[in-house]
Scaffold this motif. Sequence first.
Motif, PDB file in Angstrom:
ATOM      1  N   GLN A 134       0.847  -1.194   0.000  1.00  0.00           N
ATOM      2  CA  GLN A 134       0.000   0.000   0.000  1.00  0.00           C
ATOM      3  C   GLN A 134       0.876   1.236   0.000  1.00  0.00           C
ATOM      4  O   GLN A 134       2.027   1.218   0.459  1.00  0.00           O
ATOM      5  N   GLU A 135       0.330   2.320  -0.526  1.00  0.00           N
ATOM      6  CA  GLU A 135       1.037   3.589  -0.432  1.00  0.00           C
ATOM      7  C   GLU A 135       1.113   3.955   1.045  1.00  0.00           C
ATOM      8  O   GLU A 135       0.106   3.980   1.743  1.00  0.00           O
ATOM      9  N   GLY A 136       2.319   4.203   1.503  1.00  0.00           N
ATOM     10  CA  GLY A 136       2.585   4.350   2.921  1.00  0.00           C
ATOM     11  C   GLY A 136       3.526   3.258   3.387  1.00  0.00           C
ATOM     12  O   GLY A 136       4.087   3.331   4.473  1.00  0.00           O
ATOM     13  N   GLY A 137       3.687   2.197   2.539  1.00  0.00           N
ATOM     14  CA  GLY A 137       4.693   1.184   2.794  1.00  0.00           C
ATOM     15  C   GLY A 137       4.212  -0.081   3.455  1.00  0.00           C
ATOM     16  O   GLY A 137       4.988  -1.021   3.628  1.00  0.00           O
ATOM     17  N   ARG A 138       2.929  -0.176   3.807  1.00  0.00           N
ATOM     18  CA  ARG A 138       2.448  -1.355   4.526  1.00  0.00           C
ATOM     19  C   ARG A 138       2.134  -2.488   3.538  1.00  0.00           C
ATOM     20  O   ARG A 138       1.490  -2.257   2.511  1.00  0.00           O
ATOM     21  N   ILE A 139       2.569  -3.701   3.897  1.00  0.00           N
ATOM     22  CA  ILE A 139       2.275  -4.874   3.069  1.00  0.00           C
ATOM     23  C   ILE A 139       0.888  -5.391   3.432  1.00  0.00           C
ATOM     24  O   ILE A 139       0.564  -5.570   4.608  1.00  0.00           O
ATOM     25  N   THR A 140       0.070  -5.625   2.394  1.00  0.00           N
ATOM     26  CA  THR A 140      -1.310  -6.069   2.593  1.00  0.00           C
ATOM     27  C   THR A 140      -1.343  -7.501   3.108  1.00  0.00           C
ATOM     28  O   THR A 140      -0.590  -8.365   2.636  1.00  0.00           O
ATOM     29  N   ASP A 141      -2.224  -7.750   4.055  1.00  0.00           N
ATOM     30  CA  ASP A 141      -2.419  -9.101   4.589  1.00  0.00           C
ATOM     31  C   ASP A 141      -2.818 -10.027   3.446  1.00  0.00           C
ATOM     32  O   ASP A 141      -3.790  -9.765   2.730  1.00  0.00           O
ATOM     33  N   PRO A 142      -2.092 -11.155   3.239  1.00  0.00           N
ATOM     34  CA  PRO A 142      -2.442 -12.089   2.150  1.00  0.00           C
ATOM     35  C   PRO A 142      -3.865 -12.618   2.239  1.00  0.00           C
ATOM     36  O   PRO A 142      -4.462 -12.958   1.220  1.00  0.00           O
TER      37      PRO A 142
END
Length: 778
Positions: free
Chosen positions: A469-477
Amino acid sequence: MSTGRVRTKKKSSATVYDSAPTTSIESPPVRTSVRQVKRKTETEDEEDPSEKKYKKCEKAGCSAPCPVCFASAAERCARNGYTSRWYHLSCGEHFCNECFDHYYRSHKDGYEKYAKWKRIWTGNGKSEPSLKAFMADQQLPYWVQCTKPECGKWRQLTKEFQLTSGFAASYRCGMKLNNIVKTEGPDQCSLPEDMRVAEVSDHWWHSMLIIPPLLKDSPAAPLLSAYYPDCVGMSPSCTSTRRLPPSSNSMKMQNSKSPPNVTVSWMCQYFQPFYQPNECGKALCVRPDVMELDELYEFPEYSRDPTMYLALRNLILALWHTDCKKVLTPKKCAQHIIVRGLVRIRCVQEMERILYFMTRKGLVNTGVLCIDPDGPLLPKDHKKSVVVVGSGPAGLAAARQLHNFGMKVMVLEARDRIGGRVWDDKALGVTVGKGAQIVNGCINNPISLMCEQLGIKMHKLGEKCDLIQEGGRITDPVVDKRMDFHFNAILDVVAEWRKNKTQLQDVPLGEKIEEIYKAFIQESGIQFSELEEKVLQFHISNLEYACGSNLKQVQSIDYSGEEIETVTANGALFRSQKVLISVPLALLQKGYIQFIPQLPEKKLKAINSLGAGIIEKIALKFPYRFWDNKIQGADFFGHIPPNCEKRGLFGVFYDMDPQGNQSVLMSVITGDSATLIREMDDKQVADECMIVLRELFKEQEVPDPLMYFVTRWSKDLWSQMAYSFVKTGGSGEAYDVLAEDVHGKVFFAGEATNRHFPQTVTGAYLSGVREASKIVAF
């Protein structure tokens, strides 16, 4: 006056009288007609031992005047004398009733041998283990052809000799078991050939076979272990054709969603020439137990019993996929045809026809083979000349095929390079495809074939693709998996809705997806989070990616006369018997080439019912690999768009050097975003891309790129597109119509002519091979 000879009823001794036809027969039976009496006297006359010379074969149409027993198994074998019945295997091969009894009767010496064979055949095969099948499979002698170019005669080996492919490949007339050629006496090649050999070539000979040929030790055997051998043209008596137990087959099927890809150690992992039972949907696979429609059309004589055809076709395919770097010749195939009897001669003859058919169709002897210009792949002297317009994958594939077939080919291209929309760039220190780069579906892909021929390894992309995501967070699979499920469910509903709809009832795909999505939300009451909505937009952007939405420029093609005249922009004129058009769909839509006369209305409608999709790419080289720690070895990662307006802007980033030696990322621009960047310069596009990357890796410093490039396919004068798609109101039938030739003179190739594999280099290449086959057949 003629006299008759009858046998009187026995009293004390038998006496034969010579008398006139009026000779009476003592005590004739009641109500016996003269005709019946005559039939009896003729039968009794045949039983006279002094008249037992020979008996003809009872098979209707058999051409053998005096059958000879090939078996010589029984002590009282008739050989070339009299027997009460001849058993027919072919017009030149029979065995006598005495040899039949030798194996068939349980009290005879040969019975145990037949019984043992029968047990193996029954346990491994499906056809009847008859005595005739036993004699054909075990007792007939082998025939082998002299390999001296000036000889080529067929010789019969002794019955005990076990033929091998090595012996067949090196046989000379007079050669013995120890590979020594008899030198004393006359030249062995000068001895006449058996008269039965000439008869084998007659068209009717095959129809007189009682048992179809079943090959021994076929190269196809390891690939067909799931089939009954005799259903795919192989002998069930060989150890190499032992069928897998049905229980193990069913176990494999239960433990996997699809049948396993049967491979062997000596074959490329991406080759699967044959379907496994209950398997379907793989490109360029054939059913080993069934003839394809085009095969039935070419070889109608095998429609009733395809065993011989299947045996030879399967052998040819197996040999080709064993070594695709060399031309597969009739000579190489012939040595692997191991079958007893005269039918081996017919198999070798038929194999040549089948090999040339499969070569013409591009199933074998294709790709990047080096062909001797003095030895074309097809036997006929093809003197046609062909002009190929466009040097993309389709045009080059067709040109190479036609050249290898022995035809005169001229390729015309408007650019100063070949390849069309396949264009590699190495300026960033690693190869980046400005156009096509990813091979989707490697099994039986012609790209895989050419990589194998050239010794090029393909890198398999891993399945891991983190969505950042924009902001650097990896989306939960889990979120990604859930939204992927919902997205595919929406596509299933769209596909169901599309059935039985007319073109006038059609609507744009994006609008229909939005409509179904809103209806689902309203009816189910499910509320997706803001993140889930963004993930759904990511999947929609991937769908837009999938749809995409001395060289001469050709100006006109006049096909009104006997010869076709192709004129270039600088006035050069090329005359030919055929012309192949392989330019991008967008150029046909915009009328870049003038056809004289105009193309048929049906063809023009098909051209305009397809869309010319656009995608662009950006590649950037960095001083170091800042993304490694976050994506942890993945080949690519996704970008969750902040809103639907930007969903096609840098949706996926690919690591162009997974080995870690170079620091290059490549991304794609699709959908409306491709239009958005059209008026931007390259620096502006790169700046937009860097904004996204810095949002995705916000927790660290992202360096400026050292170098970059941006593709401009929409502005490329000789492309103006990436790949085709079906427009609203259109149908897949347009691909088929576009592929049709015009009057057997003007042919069309390219990804937009391949309904099964559109939008791919694979589809373009296969369309070129397809058209080459059509051209050479006219």
